[in-house]
Design an enzyme around this catalytic site. Sequence first.
Site, PDB file in Angstrom:
ATOM      1  N   ASP A  90       0.761  -1.024  -0.041  1.00  0.00           N
ATOM      2  CA  ASP A  90      -0.156  -0.068   0.159  1.00  0.00           C
ATOM      3  C   ASP A  90       0.800   1.244   0.016  1.00  0.00           C
ATOM      4  O   ASP A  90       1.737   1.429   0.968  1.00  0.00           O
ATOM      5  CB  ASP A  90      -0.884   0.003   1.165  1.00  0.00           C
ATOM      6  CG  ASP A  90      -1.970   1.155   1.389  1.00  0.00           C
ATOM      7  OD1 ASP A  90      -1.732   2.247   0.458  1.00  0.00           O
ATOM      8  OD2 ASP A  90      -2.744   1.255   2.156  1.00  0.00           O
ATOM      9  N   VAL A  91       0.843   1.758  -1.187  1.00  0.00           N
ATOM     10  CA  VAL A  91       1.762   3.141  -1.226  1.00  0.00           C
ATOM     11  C   VAL A  91       1.324   4.424  -0.274  1.00  0.00           C
ATOM     12  O   VAL A  91       2.288   5.130   0.047  1.00  0.00           O
ATOM     13  CB  VAL A  91       2.031   3.628  -2.882  1.00  0.00           C
ATOM     14  CG1 VAL A  91       2.313   2.906  -3.515  1.00  0.00           C
ATOM     15  CG2 VAL A  91       0.520   4.011  -3.077  1.00  0.00           C
ATOM     16  N   ASN A 117       3.306   5.022  -9.796  1.00  0.00           N
ATOM     17  CA  ASN A 117       2.243   4.802 -10.747  1.00  0.00           C
ATOM     18  C   ASN A 117       0.752   4.599 -10.029  1.00  0.00           C
ATOM     19  O   ASN A 117      -0.127   5.043 -10.576  1.00  0.00           O
ATOM     20  CB  ASN A 117       2.519   3.963 -11.637  1.00  0.00           C
ATOM     21  CG  ASN A 117       1.140   3.384 -12.608  1.00  0.00           C
ATOM     22  OD1 ASN A 117       0.914   4.217 -13.550  1.00  0.00           O
ATOM     23  ND2 ASN A 117       0.732   2.241 -12.410  1.00  0.00           N
ATOM     24  N   TYR A 190      -8.970  14.281  -6.848  1.00  0.00           N
ATOM     25  CA  TYR A 190      -7.980  14.013  -7.991  1.00  0.00           C
ATOM     26  C   TYR A 190      -7.088  14.930  -8.574  1.00  0.00           C
ATOM     27  O   TYR A 190      -5.861  14.969  -8.974  1.00  0.00           O
ATOM     28  CB  TYR A 190      -8.694  13.303  -8.995  1.00  0.00           C
ATOM     29  CG  TYR A 190      -7.916  12.374  -9.866  1.00  0.00           C
ATOM     30  CD1 TYR A 190      -7.760  10.883  -9.586  1.00  0.00           C
ATOM     31  CD2 TYR A 190      -7.733  12.858 -11.173  1.00  0.00           C
ATOM     32  CE1 TYR A 190      -6.863  10.273 -10.574  1.00  0.00           C
ATOM     33  CE2 TYR A 190      -7.197  11.952 -12.059  1.00  0.00           C
ATOM     34  CZ  TYR A 190      -6.625  10.767 -11.659  1.00  0.00           C
ATOM     35  OH  TYR A 190      -6.035   9.845 -12.743  1.00  0.00           O
ATOM     36  N   THR A 225      -8.721   1.514 -18.615  1.00  0.00           N
ATOM     37  CA  THR A 225      -8.082   0.508 -17.404  1.00  0.00           C
ATOM     38  C   THR A 225      -9.107   0.517 -16.633  1.00  0.00           C
ATOM     39  O   THR A 225     -10.251   0.717 -16.830  1.00  0.00           O
ATOM     40  CB  THR A 225      -6.851   1.649 -16.836  1.00  0.00           C
ATOM     41  OG1 THR A 225      -7.604   2.729 -16.142  1.00  0.00           O
ATOM     42  CG2 THR A 225      -5.878   1.904 -17.771  1.00  0.00           C
TER      43      THR A 225
HETATM   44  N1  NAD Z   1      -6.957   5.424 -16.857  1.00  0.00           N
HETATM   45  C1  NAD Z   1      -6.724   6.772 -17.021  1.00  0.00           C
HETATM   46  O1  NAD Z   1      -7.660   7.262 -17.964  1.00  0.00           O
HETATM   47  C2  NAD Z   1      -5.821   7.570 -16.422  1.00  0.00           C
HETATM   48  C3  NAD Z   1      -5.694   8.973 -16.809  1.00  0.00           C
HETATM   49  C4  NAD Z   1      -4.744   9.754 -16.212  1.00  0.00           C
HETATM   50  C5  NAD Z   1      -3.826   9.164 -15.283  1.00  0.00           C
HETATM   51  N2  NAD Z   1      -4.064   7.932 -14.836  1.00  0.00           N
HETATM   52  C6  NAD Z   1      -3.246   7.510 -13.880  1.00  0.00           C
HETATM   53  O2  NAD Z   1      -2.707   6.325 -14.103  1.00  0.00           O
HETATM   54  C7  NAD Z   1      -2.223   5.644 -12.920  1.00  0.00           C
HETATM   55  C8  NAD Z   1      -2.679   4.131 -13.156  1.00  0.00           C
HETATM   56  O3  NAD Z   1      -4.011   3.802 -13.177  1.00  0.00           O
HETATM   57  P1  NAD Z   1      -4.725   3.058 -14.212  1.00  0.00           P
HETATM   58  O4  NAD Z   1      -5.486   3.866 -15.054  1.00  0.00           O
HETATM   59  O5  NAD Z   1      -3.991   2.004 -14.713  1.00  0.00           O
HETATM   60  O6  NAD Z   1      -5.741   2.421 -13.187  1.00  0.00           O
HETATM   61  P2  NAD Z   1      -5.930   0.833 -12.810  1.00  0.00           P
HETATM   62  O7  NAD Z   1      -6.967   0.786 -11.608  1.00  0.00           O
HETATM   63  O8  NAD Z   1      -6.062  -0.157 -13.835  1.00  0.00           O
HETATM   64  O9  NAD Z   1      -4.400   0.539 -12.027  1.00  0.00           O
HETATM   65  C9  NAD Z   1      -4.253   1.137 -10.718  1.00  0.00           C
HETATM   66  C10 NAD Z   1      -3.405   0.038  -9.959  1.00  0.00           C
HETATM   67  O10 NAD Z   1      -2.815   0.867  -8.672  1.00  0.00           O
HETATM   68  C11 NAD Z   1      -3.346  -0.119  -7.678  1.00  0.00           C
HETATM   69  N3  NAD Z   1      -3.301   0.821  -6.331  1.00  0.00           N
HETATM   70  C12 NAD Z   1      -4.418   1.600  -6.059  1.00  0.00           C
HETATM   71  N4  NAD Z   1      -4.174   1.929  -4.845  1.00  0.00           N
HETATM   72  C13 NAD Z   1      -3.087   1.477  -4.510  1.00  0.00           C
HETATM   73  C14 NAD Z   1      -2.143   1.719  -3.239  1.00  0.00           C
HETATM   74  N5  NAD Z   1      -2.749   2.510  -2.148  1.00  0.00           N
HETATM   75  N6  NAD Z   1      -1.100   0.885  -3.134  1.00  0.00           N
HETATM   76  C15 NAD Z   1      -0.633   0.335  -4.151  1.00  0.00           C
HETATM   77  N7  NAD Z   1      -1.382   0.043  -5.349  1.00  0.00           N
HETATM   78  C16 NAD Z   1      -2.374   0.784  -5.540  1.00  0.00           C
HETATM   79  C17 NAD Z   1      -4.629  -0.717  -7.975  1.00  0.00           C
HETATM   80  O11 NAD Z   1      -4.841  -1.863  -7.134  1.00  0.00           O
HETATM   81  C18 NAD Z   1      -4.376  -1.021  -9.412  1.00  0.00           C
HETATM   82  O12 NAD Z   1      -4.036  -2.315  -9.715  1.00  0.00           O
HETATM   83  C19 NAD Z   1      -3.014   6.267 -11.645  1.00  0.00           C
HETATM   84  O13 NAD Z   1      -1.892   7.048 -11.119  1.00  0.00           O
HETATM   85  C20 NAD Z   1      -4.059   7.106 -12.447  1.00  0.00           C
HETATM   86  O14 NAD Z   1      -4.376   8.213 -11.607  1.00  0.00           O
HETATM   87  C21 NAD Z   1      -5.018   6.992 -15.440  1.00  0.00           C
END
Ligand code: NAD
Length: 293
Positions: A90-91, A117, A190, A225
Amino acid sequence: MAASQRCACPAGGAGGQRASRSADAGAVLARVFDVAGRIVLVTGGASGLGLAIARVLAECGARVIIADRDETRLADAARSLPEVERAVLDVADPAAVDALVDSVVDRYERLDVAFANAGIAAGRGPGDAAGLLDTFDLALWQQVLSVNLNGVVHTVRAAARPMKFQRGGSIVVTASTAGLRQDPYVSYSYVVAKAGVVNLVRQAALDLARWQVRVNAIAPGPFRTNLGGDGPRRPEAEARWATAVPLGRMGDPAEIRGLALLLASPASSFMTGAVYPVDGGQLLQSPPLGPIG
Ligand SMILES: NC(=O)c1ccc[n+]([C@@H]2O[C@H](COP(=O)([O-])OP(=O)(O)OC[C@H]3O[C@@H](n4cnc5c(N)ncnc54)[C@H](O)[C@@H]3O)[C@@H](O)[C@H]2O)c1
């Protein structure tokens, strides 16, 4: 396996186009983007963008550790990417982040690249569950900030320690286009957290440059995602972004690979303190007038 034989890195792959390219070109690409043997940590690496990042780096020969708090997703990732190490993390817990980085450095004596990430979403817009005005929910606010801002801070701090010692490394933060301007489809918490990590990246890049540690951010636009628990292809999201993104669609996680490989490799050796959008041109347009309030 030599980097030039692998499929996902720039020098790898067969295929008609590649077959006609000279062997020298492949060797140059393999050298410029060489991550073979690099020790790479990816938080939130069990899903979405983190998993795509882990995959391309592993395919190109890096030793990748994915860290995620979701054990089911970690187990799924293990099936699709068995060569990658996994850790439950857990980050939001700074001691746990330190302990994981320490264990990586104990085993490999270095950490070359860290992708901060992991992230979560809350609410569908500023006036929704994670709003600031009538609907303000302090617990939800703190939950988002604890992962998306504090979690990145903990990861950058922990990664910087061995990188300073070894006089080099690359830290890559997943920010968001929502950290660069207003966004009607995400919460206050966010956008505030993502704007925070953008300036954290600049400050840390300035601070860590004297040790040759580089710090950059990726700013994704809308990607398919699991973010927000909606599943990868929520139909209304697809329809919305088909008009709000100049390239006319959401991104596939694999489309983050090129920038991730660039920032992890010698190809980015003179790049630090920058934020790189991967957004289908989203930032070229005014934000859509979405469901505010
Ligand atoms: N998908 C989008 O459209 C988008 C757009 C902009 C930014 N992002 C960013 O990209 C990054 C990755 O997100 P994603 O879209 O791949 O979503 P996702 O939900 O598919 O993956 C995120 C992962 O982070 C893990 N996670 C969440 N909280 C955590 C914690 N406290 N400790 C450890 N792991 C944790 C989740 O279990 C998940 O596996 C995030 O920072 C998100 O904000 C995503």
